[in-house]
Enzyme design. Structure first.
Site, PDB file in Angstrom:
ATOM      1  N   LYS A 172      50.952  32.723  30.322  1.00 51.17           N
ATOM      2  CA  LYS A 172      50.704  34.148  30.593  1.00 51.17           C
ATOM      3  C   LYS A 172      49.906  34.355  31.878  1.00 51.17           C
ATOM      4  O   LYS A 172      49.639  35.485  32.257  1.00 51.17           O
ATOM      5  CB  LYS A 172      49.930  34.784  29.429  1.00 51.17           C
ATOM      6  N   PHE A 231      47.191  32.538  44.256  1.00 50.23           N
ATOM      7  CA  PHE A 231      46.077  33.372  43.805  1.00 50.23           C
ATOM      8  C   PHE A 231      44.880  33.205  44.730  1.00 50.23           C
ATOM      9  O   PHE A 231      44.279  34.171  45.181  1.00 50.23           O
ATOM     10  CB  PHE A 231      45.699  33.016  42.365  1.00 50.23           C
ATOM     11  N   TRP A 232      44.551  31.961  45.041  1.00 47.11           N
ATOM     12  CA  TRP A 232      43.362  31.728  45.863  1.00 47.11           C
ATOM     13  C   TRP A 232      43.554  32.252  47.276  1.00 47.11           C
ATOM     14  O   TRP A 232      42.579  32.564  47.955  1.00 47.11           O
ATOM     15  CB  TRP A 232      42.983  30.245  45.836  1.00 47.11           C
ATOM     16  N   LEU A 255      26.565  22.402  34.529  1.00 43.26           N
ATOM     17  CA  LEU A 255      26.743  21.958  33.140  1.00 43.26           C
ATOM     18  C   LEU A 255      28.216  21.892  32.767  1.00 43.26           C
ATOM     19  O   LEU A 255      29.003  22.657  33.236  1.00 43.26           O
ATOM     20  CB  LEU A 255      26.013  22.913  32.199  1.00 43.26           C
TER      21      LEU A 255
END
Lengths: 552, 234
Positions: free
Chosen positions: A274, A133-134, A552
């Protein structure tokens, strides 16, 4: 043609040479290694030291074989790692010895290494399927050398050229924009994250992002509702996946870029197969594009293509009996619990005269002080007054101090303090930390671990420069963060956490922080830059000072 | 497939393990062994595929585990026995009905615990954006068969063996940090060790380097049972 475009043109080749694992391992390990080395040597790379890399790789492979093959780790491997640790000289490296290196190796289980969490000697530069994907995304690919100059990878597009329809989801699922200010939807996100967000490796602790935490983290000034993206089951509307972005102005070296800070990617445990994550990432990217934002910053515990830096967690232990009981830490062989409590007992009173809780009237002074101080670091957020107000004041909770537990307000997320010079009334220093508890899995006595995380801080000490200024800054921060620890202790926190970023590295050891097992990798989307100084020095930049962004 | 069918006990234990939280704390070594045993019992003695690539580290480790089990055991019954033995140490009992009541879609024979476990870790979801909760890097695991080591690790059998083999052992000897075995056992909460040490006449008034007695150490660490034991022992 810009430098970034040039290296982009090389990309397909680079993917091919690192992307096909089957090429390199047909028979025995040693043969596999030879072939891999050969492949590596012929791979196009802008890296200058292929030899060094090769050496590193085969070391790493021995290491891995050792870990995978049996529990005993050969002395040779321990020695090699020890040498490397000492040579790199990161924080705490002076404490390294054969024993703790051996232990660290034992503790790194197979999956840690595979996932690159532990980042042994470049091992994680392996395609594990997920990187497919990357490989399609505008991010620097693994194996690509450092860029010659900073810049985008893909040019920005006018709005009309951005894909207008949402990406297709698997059957039975639908997109949903979440309104975090609505208590019901906020609760849905909270439930999804608290049951499915990432656990640590041994699944002992799990982040517990409260409703007020999410409201604070996801709704800074100028936030876009469209960037709070959920996936629901069509039939019953149950929220099963989430991803979010919030706007941020980021300075990376001399460039100021408007980015989206991507966080809280979460897919329900039952739906992990999925492959929803890639489509969530694509959809949030599309929504950012629609708002004219083409860069993003994000962090992860694991290594994917390609980190700009990695920081390590450190922990200042406060509530020792609870931390030992929950196995957050252990009594060292040379101590008893009684001694451990005594050694880690924070001082009884704060040390800095003029230290008080930050108020609305301080906000302009704090914003200015922070802007000035952050010039020390390579990559930093730029906060205007409104943003600073949101970051440091909006999460201070409601009602009186003490009604939300000892020395804190109800629903208090952020704790912000300033030092007001008793004589001049000037704000000379500021610090903040935030509360992010974790669920302790399977512990009835202590279900919640109260953790404080060091956030932004600033001081005017040393701003005039001069050759003694770094020593003065360090001394001042020792007092400032030392007081933050005391305040956190009084507010009932069990542990005070910090990363190896900003100026933290200089005071961690003196303030009795201990080495954590967690790492945080930093990433930029569609932006190239040279590696930043995080856990380790980078060039002449000391450890930590490359990174001024606290995620965060 | 093997010619013998796995027993209901085995299926029961597999179902238990696939849903048991106790598995989360188990080392990969054990998980791999369980995987290998499971495959032996349910599929065949050794894998029929070729060994996965070195880059598929998980696949390869699993393949290796399966092959190892195949070398170690000849018959599926033996593998099954070993499987049940591990399951029992992880809290499974023969009465355990398995997870059907708790979780309807648990495992078919093909879906073993390792796979499930891995899926739940999120890596195979391809998210790649996991942030884990950091805790302290753990201390070295040292195998120490001295009286101090056994007192620390709560190894009551080990301590008994030492005392039987060497009845002359001085129970009050201090380790390199100045602790007697009874200090360590009282601090870490190892009741049985304290009992044994007291029976064997260990000094319960001995002070540690911080001038704490065993009683003070166990009070400080909140081990009530040991406190009572020390108080009631003359």
């Amino acid at each position: 043609m810009s430098a970034s475009q040039k290296s982009r043109a090389k990309e397909p080749e680079i993917i091919d040479t690192t992307g096909d694992p089957e090429l390199s391992d047909n028979h025995s390990d040693s043969e596999g290694e030879d072939q891999e080395d050969h492949k590596l040597a012929s791979a196009p790379s802008t890296s200058t030291s292929q030899k060094k890399k090769k050496k590193k790789k085969s070391k790493a492979k021995k290491l891995l074989n050792a870990i995978r093959g049996n529990d005993e780790i050969p002395q040779e491997v321990v020695d090699q790692v020890l040498d490397k640790v000492k040579a790199e000289g990161g924080p705490g490296s002076s404490e390294a010895n054969a024993e703790n290196v051996r232990l660290a190796l034992q503790e790194m289980n197979i999956m840690d290494v595979v996932k690159g969490k532990a980042g042994v000697g470049g091992l994680n530069k392996k395609d594990l399927g997920e990187h497919k994907f990357w490989g399609t995304q505008p991010v620097p690919q693994l194996g690509e050398g450092p860029p010659i100059e900073d810049g985008y990878i893909e040019p920005s597009k006018p709005r009309e050229e951005v894909r207008q329809e949402p990406y297709p989801l698997p059957r039975d699922f639908e997109w949903s924009t979440l309104d975090i200010s609505d208590p019901i939807q906020n609760r849905e996100v909270y439930d999804l994250l608290s049951l499915n967000y990432i656990e640590d490796d041994h699944a002992s602790f799990r982040f517990q992002y409260s409703a007020e935490f999410l409201a604070w983290a996801l709704q800074p000034p100028g936030y876009h509702r469209e960037w709070h993206i959920g996936v629901r089951v069509s039939s019953n509307k149950k929220l099963v996946a989430f991803i979010s972005g919030v706007p941020m102005t980021l300075r990376v070296r001399q460039h100021v870029i408007h980015v989206s800070e991507i966080n809280y990617l979460c897919v329900h445990k039952k739906l992990r197969s999925k492959r929803l994550a890639p489509v969530l990432i694509k959809e949030v990217t599309r929504q950012c594009h629609l708002k004219g934002i083409f860069q993003a910053i994000y962090t992860a515990g694991i290594v994917i293509p390609t980190p700009i830096t990695v920081c390590r967690y450190y922990h200042r232990l406060l509530n020792i009996p609870k931390l030992v009981n929950t196995r957050f830490c252990f009594v060292p062989r040379n101590m008893t619990l009684a001694r451990m409590i005594r050694v880690n007992k924070p001082p009884a009173a704060i040390t800095l005269p003029g230290l008080r809780e930050m108020q609305e009237k301080d906000i302009v002074a704090v914003a200015q002080l922070l802007t000035e101080y952050m010039k020390r670091f390579t990559m930093v957020p730029l906060f205007n007054v409104d943003e600073a107000r949101h970051q440091f004041l909006s999460g201070m909770g409601t009602g009186e101090i003490g009604n939300g537990g000892p020395n804190r307000r109800e629903k208090q997320v952020t704790f912000s303090y300033v030092v007001e010079d008793p004589e001049t009334g000037k704000i000379t220093d500021f610090f903040s930390f935030y509360s992010l508890p974790s669920t302790v899995i399977g512990n009835a006595t202590y279900p919640i671990l109260e953790a404080a995380y060091l956030y932004y801080y600033a001081t005017d000490t040393g701003l005039q420069g001069g050759e003694d200024s770094e020593r003065l800054v360090k001394k001042r921060l020792y007092a400032l963060i030392g007081d933050a620890i005391i305040i956190a202790n009084e507010a009932g926190f069990d542990v005070f956490n910090a990363l190896t970023l900003m100026d933290n590295v200089t005071v961690l050891q003196d303030l009795k922080f201990g080495l954590g097992d967690g790492f945080l990798n930093f990433y930029l989307y569609n932006w190239r830059t040279m590696p930043l100084a995080g856990m380790n020095d980078e060039g002449n930049v000391p450890a930590g000072k490359g990174v001024g962004v606290v995620m965060l | 497939m093997t010619n013998t069918q796995p027993s209901s006990n085995f299926q029961n234990a597999a179902a238990y393990l696939s849903s048991s939280s106790s598995l989360a704390r188990v080392s990969n070594t054990i998980k791999l062994e369980l995987y290998g045993l499971f495959k032996f019992v349910t599929v065949s003695r050794i894998p029929s595929t070729s060994r996965p690539s070195i880059f598929d580290m998980t696949g390869r480790a699993k393949w290796d585990a399966w092959a190892t089990v195949g070398k170690k055991y000849e018959r599926p019954e033996e593998a099954e026995r070993r499987y049940l033995e591990i399951a029992r140490t992880l809290g499974w009992t023969e009465q355990e009905k398995g997870p059907d009541k708790r979780e309807p879609e648990t495992p078919s024979a093909e879906e073993d615990i390792w796979d499930k476990d891995e899926v739940s870790r999120g890596s195979s979801g391809g998210s790649g954006l996991a942030v884990s909760v950091s805790s302290m890097a753990p201390p070295p695991k040292v195998i120490d068969n001295s009286i101090h080591g056994t007192a620390l690790s709560n190894d009551i059998t080990g301590l008994k063996e030492i005392l039987e083999a060497h009845p002359e052992t001085d129970l009050n000897v201090l380790d390199e940090f100045g602790y007697a075995p009874i200090h360590l056992a009282c601090d870490r909460g190892n009741v049985e060790i304290v009992k044994l040490l007291l029976q064997q006449g260990a000094d319960k008034t001995i002070k540690d380097p911080d001038n704490f007695s065993p009683l003070e150490l166990s009070k400080e660490a909140g081990h009530i049972e040991i406190v009572n034991l020390l108080v009631s022992t003359p």
